[in-house]
Design a protein around this motif. Structure first.
Motif, PDB file in Angstrom:
ATOM      1  N   UNK A   1       0.807  -1.211   0.000  1.00 56.13           N
ATOM      2  CA  UNK A   1       0.000   0.000   0.000  1.00 56.13           C
ATOM      3  C   UNK A   1       0.848   1.272   0.000  1.00 56.13           C
ATOM      4  N   UNK A   2       1.925   1.257   0.750  1.00 53.16           N
ATOM      5  CA  UNK A   2       2.818   2.423   0.743  1.00 53.16           C
ATOM      6  C   UNK A   2       3.415   2.626  -0.651  1.00 53.16           C
ATOM      7  N   UNK A   3       3.773   1.518  -1.294  1.00 47.66           N
ATOM      8  CA  UNK A   3       4.323   1.619  -2.643  1.00 47.66           C
ATOM      9  C   UNK A   3       3.293   2.195  -3.613  1.00 47.66           C
ATOM     10  N   UNK A   4       2.040   1.728  -3.506  1.00 46.50           N
ATOM     11  CA  UNK A   4       0.990   2.245  -4.372  1.00 46.50           C
ATOM     12  C   UNK A   4       0.772   3.739  -4.124  1.00 46.50           C
ATOM     13  N   UNK A   5       0.774   4.142  -2.848  1.00 49.89           N
ATOM     14  CA  UNK A   5       0.584   5.549  -2.521  1.00 49.89           C
ATOM     15  C   UNK A   5       1.656   6.409  -3.173  1.00 49.89           C
ATOM     16  N   UNK A   6       2.884   5.901  -3.185  1.00 53.95           N
ATOM     17  CA  UNK A   6       3.985   6.655  -3.777  1.00 53.95           C
ATOM     18  C   UNK A   6       3.912   6.759  -5.285  1.00 53.95           C
ATOM     19  N   UNK A   7       3.124   5.899  -5.918  1.00 46.76           N
ATOM     20  CA  UNK A   7       3.011   5.911  -7.376  1.00 46.76           C
ATOM     21  C   UNK A   7       1.958   6.898  -7.883  1.00 46.76           C
TER      22      UNK A   7
ATOM     23  N   UNK B   1      -4.095   5.051   3.821  1.00 44.79           N
ATOM     24  CA  UNK B   1      -2.778   5.341   3.256  1.00 44.79           C
ATOM     25  C   UNK B   1      -2.795   6.599   2.383  1.00 44.79           C
ATOM     26  N   UNK B   2      -3.929   7.340   2.457  1.00 44.85           N
ATOM     27  CA  UNK B   2      -4.062   8.621   1.741  1.00 44.85           C
ATOM     28  C   UNK B   2      -3.784   8.474   0.239  1.00 44.85           C
ATOM     29  N   UNK B   3      -4.303   7.388  -0.317  1.00 52.64           N
ATOM     30  CA  UNK B   3      -4.140   7.120  -1.746  1.00 52.64           C
ATOM     31  C   UNK B   3      -5.268   7.769  -2.544  1.00 52.64           C
ATOM     32  N   UNK B   4      -6.456   7.807  -1.954  1.00 53.55           N
ATOM     33  CA  UNK B   4      -7.620   8.378  -2.636  1.00 53.55           C
ATOM     34  C   UNK B   4      -7.991   9.703  -1.989  1.00 53.55           C
ATOM     35  N   UNK B   5      -8.181  10.736  -2.807  1.00 50.20           N
ATOM     36  CA  UNK B   5      -8.605  12.028  -2.284  1.00 50.20           C
ATOM     37  C   UNK B   5     -10.113  12.200  -2.482  1.00 50.20           C
TER      38      UNK B   5
END
Length: 482
Positions: A101-107, A135-139
């Motif tokens: 998930x952290x990796x996805x967030x960074x992408x 993980x703050x991936x979606x705003x």
């Protein structure tokens, strides 16, 4: 390649279940076809996400094979395919864990449309939605696409809607039903509301009855375990046929706007009357050589592979006009169509044996998308006034030529609508719940009565009782052809 479409805004599209069968057969080939047609901007990116440990090169090879298999050779341009593949990335994520998930967030990038396609089972929707936010991936502007089934009954549909609502606003949720992306389904609205020819006649005063048929030639096959838990009613009627019924029966919306269209569809569902047991026929394909029971684990299963029913809508437009719904596996023909049967003229000036009959509008969703209108004319030649019925045929492939051949697949159209932020062809949460509220009592009723499905021969038109359902009303189904 000459583009005939307007590109959408730059986007990051994450496909959860990016190595699954739906992604391989539909989503990824559809995205390539949109790229081939010039609709995908150079800045667009597609990120596959799944549990499989796979590097980017392996995923790109997987996608290349999928495009090559499911896209016509005419569109498999090697240079364009290479350019499309360059837009692909992959990340291994654990939907119920912390890995990836952290990796996805960074992408993910700022300043582009963010869309997340949940091409996974509904049991994972909540886990993925929660992690996208944690993980703050979606705003607040992100969009999620969820596949059916939208619950197993009203209770589970409400729970699923509540789960998604904890993390996303209704305006961010796109419940996808690929039937609504079909060209002919949208043409149904164009025919009704874009022409004065039909809409004045589209009511109980002029329409005798309406038939909606979705027939498949395949059996349940490898989907036996899933299908036996759902049956034709949950798998097809509650969603696909319900949507076709709504678009056929709804009032004209004030404008072609997502909520205006969906408000009218919701009114139709809420106006559906309860279905009496004698107006329902359930079937199960069975013969010496092939049987539904062979394809499922429960050899005493009472799950239906076929269902037909007579439905009434309690409103002014349709009072007294029945809608006949029919769907089944291992039928004689693969066909999805809507048949509007108009009433006969109130008085005939011709001899009774001239062969005159009522007009009939047939809207074909698959195969050979198009429409035809049966009208009565005089048979050419001498010998008096002999009448015959002839079709005014508009098969899209014949009428529109190459343009019809390039009509986007339902999935590609709907995915692009997600990127545009257009929810018109997606189901709203209250619409899904209303459909289950009507469906549940029907299912609960036959389960309480322990009704057994009627056997029917594979490759037939279904149980004999389904024919009787119309015959007792002095009507008949439009014939299925082999």
């Amino acid at each position: 390649m000459v583009s005939r479409v307007i590109p959408v805004d730059p986007f990051d599209l994450v496909i959860f279940g990016g190595t699954g069968d739906l992604a391989r057969r539909k989503i990824l080939p559809g995205l390539y076809r949109r790229f081939w047609d010039g609709q995908m901007p150079p800045e667009a990116r597609i990120i596959g996400a799944a549990r499989s440990e796979m590097d980017e090169a392996s995923y790109r090879a997987f996608v290349r094979d999928a495009v090559t298999e499911f896209v016509s050779k005419r569109k498999c341009d090697s240079e364009l395919l290479d350019q499309f593949i360059e837009r692909l990335s992959y990340v291994a994520v654990d939907a119920r864990g912390e890995d990836g998930w952290e990796q996805l967030a960074g992408m993910m990038r700022d300043g582009v449309v963010k869309a997340y396609y949940f091409s996974v089972g509904p049991s994972l929707f909540g886990d993925i939605a929660e992690r996208l936010h944690r993980f703050k991936i979606a705003d607040d502007d992100a969009r999620i696409v969820v596949e059916k089934p939208f619950g197993h009954n009203l209770e589970t549909a409400r729970a699923l809607n509540a789960t998604l609502a904890r993390h996303f606003d209704e305006t961010q949720i796109y419940r996808i039903d690929h039937y609504l992306g079909k060209e002919t389904v949208q043409n149904l609205m164009a025919v009704r509301f874009g022409n004065m020819l039909f809409e004045p006649l589209w009511n109980a005063q002029y329409v005798d009855h309406i038939q909606i048929t979705v027939a498949e030639t395949v059996g349940v096959g490898g989907r036996g375990d899933y299908y036996d838990r759902s049956g034709a009613m949950r798998d097809m009627v509650q969603n696909h046929l319900m949507q076709l019924l709504c678009l056929t029966a709804m009032e004209p919306p004030s404008k072609f706007d997502p909520d205006a269209v969906r408000d009218e569809k919701l009114k139709v569902i809420r106006a559906l009357e309860p279905v009496e047991p004698h107006d329902i026929v359930r079937g199960q394909y069975r013969s010496k050589d092939e049987s539904y029971l062979v394809d499922v684990e429960n050899k005493d299963s009472l799950t239906e592979s076929f269902v037909a029913m007579k439905v009434h809508i309690a409103n002014w437009r349709w009072n007294g006009t029945p809608f006949y719904l029919r769907t089944g596996k291992r039928m004689k023909e693969r066909v999805s169509e809507i048949v509007v049967r108009f009433k006969e003229p109130p008085h005939s000036i011709f001899e009774e044996d001239t062969g005159q009959s009522a007009n009939e509008l047939t809207i074909r969703l698959q195969p050979n998308e198009g429409m035809d209108l049966t009208v009565t004319i005089k048979e050419p030649g001498p010998g008096g006034m002999r009448l015959i019925d002839v079709p005014l045929d508009m098969t899209f492939a014949e009428a529109l030529g190459e343009e019809a051949a390039d009509v986007p697949d339902a999935y590609e159209r709907l995915i692009m609508d997600v990127i545009r932020g257009n929810q018109t062809l997606f189901m709203r949460g209250d619409e899904v719940e209303a459909a289950w509220a009507w469906t549940d009592p029907i299912i609960n009723g036959w389960e309480a009565r322990e009704d057994k499905p009627k056997p029917y021969e594979p490759g037939s038109t279904g149980p004999e009782e389904a024919l009787i359902l119309l015959h007792k009303d002095e009507r008949r189904w439009r014939e299925l052809r082999a």
